[in-house]
Design a protein around this motif. Structure first.
Motif, PDB file in Angstrom:
ATOM      1  N   LEU A  32       0.848  -1.200   0.000  1.00 45.22           N
ATOM      2  CA  LEU A  32       0.000   0.000   0.000  1.00 45.22           C
ATOM      3  C   LEU A  32       0.873   1.236   0.000  1.00 45.22           C
ATOM      4  O   LEU A  32       1.702   1.412   0.897  1.00 45.22           O
ATOM      5  CB  LEU A  32      -0.885   0.023   1.254  1.00 45.22           C
ATOM      6  CG  LEU A  32      -1.830  -1.169   1.435  1.00 45.22           C
ATOM      7  CD1 LEU A  32      -2.590  -1.042   2.752  1.00 45.22           C
ATOM      8  CD2 LEU A  32      -2.808  -1.270   0.264  1.00 45.22           C
ATOM      9  N   GLU A  33       0.712   2.079  -1.003  1.00 46.38           N
ATOM     10  CA  GLU A  33       1.568   3.265  -1.150  1.00 46.38           C
ATOM     11  C   GLU A  33       0.701   4.519  -1.220  1.00 46.38           C
ATOM     12  O   GLU A  33      -0.269   4.562  -1.983  1.00 46.38           O
ATOM     13  CB  GLU A  33       2.435   3.125  -2.415  1.00 46.38           C
ATOM     14  CG  GLU A  33       3.109   4.393  -2.899  1.00 46.38           C
ATOM     15  CD  GLU A  33       4.080   5.020  -1.889  1.00 46.38           C
ATOM     16  OE1 GLU A  33       4.894   4.286  -1.303  1.00 46.38           O
ATOM     17  OE2 GLU A  33       4.000   6.250  -1.695  1.00 46.38           O
ATOM     18  N   ARG A  34       1.088   5.528  -0.459  1.00 51.08           N
ATOM     19  CA  ARG A  34       0.307   6.761  -0.390  1.00 51.08           C
ATOM     20  C   ARG A  34       0.371   7.571  -1.697  1.00 51.08           C
ATOM     21  O   ARG A  34      -0.595   8.148  -2.137  1.00 51.08           O
ATOM     22  CB  ARG A  34       0.855   7.602   0.764  1.00 51.08           C
ATOM     23  CG  ARG A  34       0.055   8.829   1.065  1.00 51.08           C
ATOM     24  CD  ARG A  34       0.498   9.461   2.354  1.00 51.08           C
ATOM     25  NE  ARG A  34       1.934   9.689   2.379  1.00 51.08           N
ATOM     26  CZ  ARG A  34       2.590  10.183   3.425  1.00 51.08           C
ATOM     27  NH1 ARG A  34       1.946  10.453   4.529  1.00 51.08           N
ATOM     28  NH2 ARG A  34       3.882  10.387   3.383  1.00 51.08           N
ATOM     29  N   GLY A 101      21.690   4.394  -9.442  1.00 50.11           N
ATOM     30  CA  GLY A 101      20.782   5.258  -8.694  1.00 50.11           C
ATOM     31  C   GLY A 101      19.589   4.536  -8.092  1.00 50.11           C
ATOM     32  O   GLY A 101      19.088   3.558  -8.656  1.00 50.11           O
ATOM     33  N   GLN A 102      19.134   5.066  -6.966  1.00 54.41           N
ATOM     34  CA  GLN A 102      17.929   4.536  -6.317  1.00 54.41           C
ATOM     35  C   GLN A 102      16.723   4.616  -7.254  1.00 54.41           C
ATOM     36  O   GLN A 102      15.844   3.768  -7.220  1.00 54.41           O
ATOM     37  CB  GLN A 102      17.663   5.342  -5.039  1.00 54.41           C
ATOM     38  CG  GLN A 102      16.423   4.917  -4.293  1.00 54.41           C
ATOM     39  CD  GLN A 102      16.351   5.536  -2.911  1.00 54.41           C
ATOM     40  OE1 GLN A 102      17.379   5.860  -2.313  1.00 54.41           O
ATOM     41  NE2 GLN A 102      15.155   5.701  -2.375  1.00 54.41           N
ATOM     42  N   THR A 103      16.706   5.652  -8.096  1.00 51.86           N
ATOM     43  CA  THR A 103      15.626   5.803  -9.071  1.00 51.86           C
ATOM     44  C   THR A 103      15.562   4.570  -9.972  1.00 51.86           C
ATOM     45  O   THR A 103      14.485   4.054 -10.279  1.00 51.86           O
ATOM     46  CB  THR A 103      15.901   7.051  -9.960  1.00 51.86           C
ATOM     47  OG1 THR A 103      16.411   8.073  -9.117  1.00 51.86           O
ATOM     48  CG2 THR A 103      14.669   7.522 -10.661  1.00 51.86           C
ATOM     49  N   GLY A 285      13.905  -0.286   7.033  1.00 53.94           N
ATOM     50  CA  GLY A 285      14.421   0.854   6.262  1.00 53.94           C
ATOM     51  C   GLY A 285      14.256   2.174   7.000  1.00 53.94           C
ATOM     52  O   GLY A 285      14.337   2.246   8.235  1.00 53.94           O
ATOM     53  N   ASP A 286      14.014   3.242   6.219  1.00 50.50           N
ATOM     54  CA  ASP A 286      13.958   4.594   6.799  1.00 50.50           C
ATOM     55  C   ASP A 286      12.847   4.754   7.846  1.00 50.50           C
ATOM     56  O   ASP A 286      12.887   5.712   8.623  1.00 50.50           O
ATOM     57  CB  ASP A 286      13.740   5.637   5.689  1.00 50.50           C
ATOM     58  CG  ASP A 286      15.047   6.037   4.988  1.00 50.50           C
ATOM     59  OD1 ASP A 286      16.034   5.287   5.102  1.00 50.50           O
ATOM     60  OD2 ASP A 286      15.064   7.092   4.327  1.00 50.50           O
ATOM     61  N   ALA A 287      11.875   3.861   7.887  1.00 55.80           N
ATOM     62  CA  ALA A 287      10.858   3.931   8.940  1.00 55.80           C
ATOM     63  C   ALA A 287      11.494   3.683  10.303  1.00 55.80           C
ATOM     64  O   ALA A 287      10.996   4.141  11.330  1.00 55.80           O
ATOM     65  CB  ALA A 287       9.757   2.896   8.681  1.00 55.80           C
ATOM     66  N   GLY A 298      22.058   4.729   3.720  1.00 56.70           N
ATOM     67  CA  GLY A 298      20.612   4.622   3.943  1.00 56.70           C
ATOM     68  C   GLY A 298      19.961   3.467   3.200  1.00 56.70           C
ATOM     69  O   GLY A 298      19.329   2.595   3.801  1.00 56.70           O
ATOM     70  N   LEU A 299      20.123   3.443   1.908  1.00 58.37           N
ATOM     71  CA  LEU A 299      19.492   2.407   1.091  1.00 58.37           C
ATOM     72  C   LEU A 299      20.109   1.034   1.392  1.00 58.37           C
ATOM     73  O   LEU A 299      19.419   0.011   1.394  1.00 58.37           O
ATOM     74  CB  LEU A 299      19.671   2.772  -0.390  1.00 58.37           C
ATOM     75  CG  LEU A 299      19.131   1.822  -1.425  1.00 58.37           C
ATOM     76  CD1 LEU A 299      17.646   1.558  -1.230  1.00 58.37           C
ATOM     77  CD2 LEU A 299      19.360   2.397  -2.823  1.00 58.37           C
ATOM     78  N   ASN A 300      21.391   1.031   1.678  1.00 55.62           N
ATOM     79  CA  ASN A 300      22.069  -0.235   1.978  1.00 55.62           C
ATOM     80  C   ASN A 300      21.572  -0.839   3.290  1.00 55.62           C
ATOM     81  O   ASN A 300      21.394  -2.057   3.395  1.00 55.62           O
ATOM     82  CB  ASN A 300      23.578   0.001   2.016  1.00 55.62           C
ATOM     83  CG  ASN A 300      24.109   0.359   0.644  1.00 55.62           C
ATOM     84  OD1 ASN A 300      23.960  -0.426  -0.296  1.00 55.62           O
ATOM     85  ND2 ASN A 300      24.685   1.541   0.492  1.00 55.62           N
TER      86      ASN A 300
END
Ligand code: RFL
Ligand code: PHB
Length: 393
Positions: A32-34, A101-103, A285-287, A298-300
């Motif tokens: 679920l994505e906002r 890239g993360q993108t 993750g970032d949560a 961060g992503l790692n």
């Protein structure tokens, strides 16, 4: 009422990677994505992947374009006091990092989920998680104005720092650790060749600068900026002038400038929540944690959390053994705190914190020591390429 085994909140890299890995192991999930799907694919964020992240993306069967298009970097440079010193990551650790890239990671994951018919709900509004310590938690949300319910066995909170999952935990059940830095990073993306073939992290009396890239034709540059600065305060010309001034002269002179195609400001923060689990909700993750981007962690770290959680869920569904789920938080936190320490330390030696010239001299002495000591360079290099997993993970 919809049902799934794992409800995943957030379609950033953590949520998408977890759903893809679970799918390959025969475990059903709904993401679920906002935001809209375009929003997730359009954000310019991380650029450096450790081997742990690359291996996990390969395991998730989204490694093909990554392996074809990534730039493999065997070293980075530290610039300070008109010097530019190469840290030989490969020579010191045997390891390397990948520039991708993360993108692109996000696009690859979105394509893979779509190809597999994965259930991804974009524009899911007002997500709310309930019954976290019951056997079957409930997720409520709204889609096109209609109330929806999703019953599940587990919830993965992959909804980033501003997400709803961490905020839904009962008061007193977790503890937060935080450090806010007195500056931000202004980043630009431009279709100009990078000034060097490897990244340059520069300490300068005017503030930090970073030369990074996305390809041989696309550069990503950052300068440390004030917390109150706005993108409008930084027309391209001002950015390029400031960047060049913060690099050793011959590197600054060699920078190719051009119109920016993206420009954004990010504040810097260190943050950890403990523990990462409450009942049947697992934060990922970032949560669960934020690092300042200096160490490119961060992503790692997010990928490392996903690796531990997905293996624990597979073990649970295959054998009924919940030991991995019970150890999830402790296992992740050991790695998280080491990355927090490294990111905090690297930030502290590279940025301008005060106008006091004493502080700058101390930083220059530390960088001079670092670049003259194989032991110190090895310590930097092994943290930068990514620490190995502890044996039982
Ligand atoms: P994300 O990417 O924030 O995704 C969370 C997703 O959850 C959605 N969401 C919700 N969905 C439903 N309901 C709600 N209530 C929701 N609330 C939020 C959001 O819309 C979003 O889609 O977290 P995730 O997946 O954990 O991924 C983490 C990474 O994005 C992050 O750690 C990295 O970008 C950090 N980072 C870097 N990491 C690296 O490993 N290497 C780097 O070189 C690197 N450079 C960087 C960075 C981050 C930066 N910024 C902008 C903070 C450079 C920068 C400038
Ligand atoms: C990036 O290319 O965006 C990047 C690279 C290294 C960092 C942070 C960001 O430490």
């Amino acid at each position: 009422m919809q049902k799934t085994q794992v409800a995943i909140i957030g379609a950033g890299p953590s949520g998408l990677l977890l759903s893809q890995l679970l799918h390959l192991s025969g475990i059903d999930s709904v993401v679920l994505e906002r935001q809209t799907s375009d929003h997730g694919a359009g954000r310019i964020r991380a650029g450096i992947l450790e081997k742990v992240a690359v291996d996990l993306l390969i395991e998730a069967k989204v490694g093909e374009r990554l392996l074809h298009e990534r730039l493999v970097h065997d070293g980075i440079a530290l610039a300070f006091a008109e010097r530019n010193v190469r840290i030989d990551l490969k020579g010191l650790t045997g390891d390397e990092v990948s520039v991708y890239g993360q993108t692109e990671v996000t696009k690859d994951l979105m394509d893979a989920r779509a190809a597999a018919g994965g259930r991804l709900v974009y524009e899911a509004a007002d997500v709310c998680v309930e019954g976290l310590d019951s056997a079957h938690p409930l997720v409520r949300y709204r889609r096109d104005g209609k109330a929806q319910e999703l019953r599940c066995d587990f919830i993965a909170g992959c909804d980033g720092y501003h997400g709803v999952c961490r905020q839904s935990l009962p008061a007193g059940s977790t503890r937060n650790f935080e450090r806010i830095y007195p500056f931000g990073w202004l980043g630009i993306l431009a279709d100009v060749p990078p000034v060097a073939s490897e990244l340059i992290y520069s300490n300068h009396a005017r503030g930090f600068a970073l030369c990074s890239m996305r390809s041989a034709k696309r550069s990503r540059y950052y300068v440390q900026c004030g917390l109150a600065d706005k993108v409008e305060d930084w027309p391209d010309l001002r950015f390029w002038d400031e960047l060049r001034m913060r690099l050793p002269r011959e590197i600054g002179d060699a920078v190719t400038t051009g119109p920016s195609i993206e420009k954004s400001i990010a504040p810097l923060r260190s943050f950890v929540v403990e523990p990462l689990r409450f009942g049947r909700l697992f934060l990922c993750g970032d949560a669960a944690h934020i690092v300042p981007p200096t160490g490119a962690k961060g992503l790692n770290l997010a990928a490392a959390d996903v690796r531990v959680l997905y293996r624990a869920l597979v073990e649970h569904y295959r054998t009924g053994n919940a030991a991995g789920l019970d150890r999830y938080s402790d296992r992740c936190l050991r790695r998280i705190w080491k990355a927090e320490r490294f990111s905090w330390w690297f930030t502290s030696i590279m940025h301008k914190f005060t106008d006091d010239p004493f502080d700058h001299r101390i930083q220059l002495a530390e960088l001079d020591y670092l670049c003259g000591s194989r032991a110190a360079m090895t310590s930097l290099a092994e943290n930068y390429v990514g620490l190995p997993f502890e044996p039982d993970t």
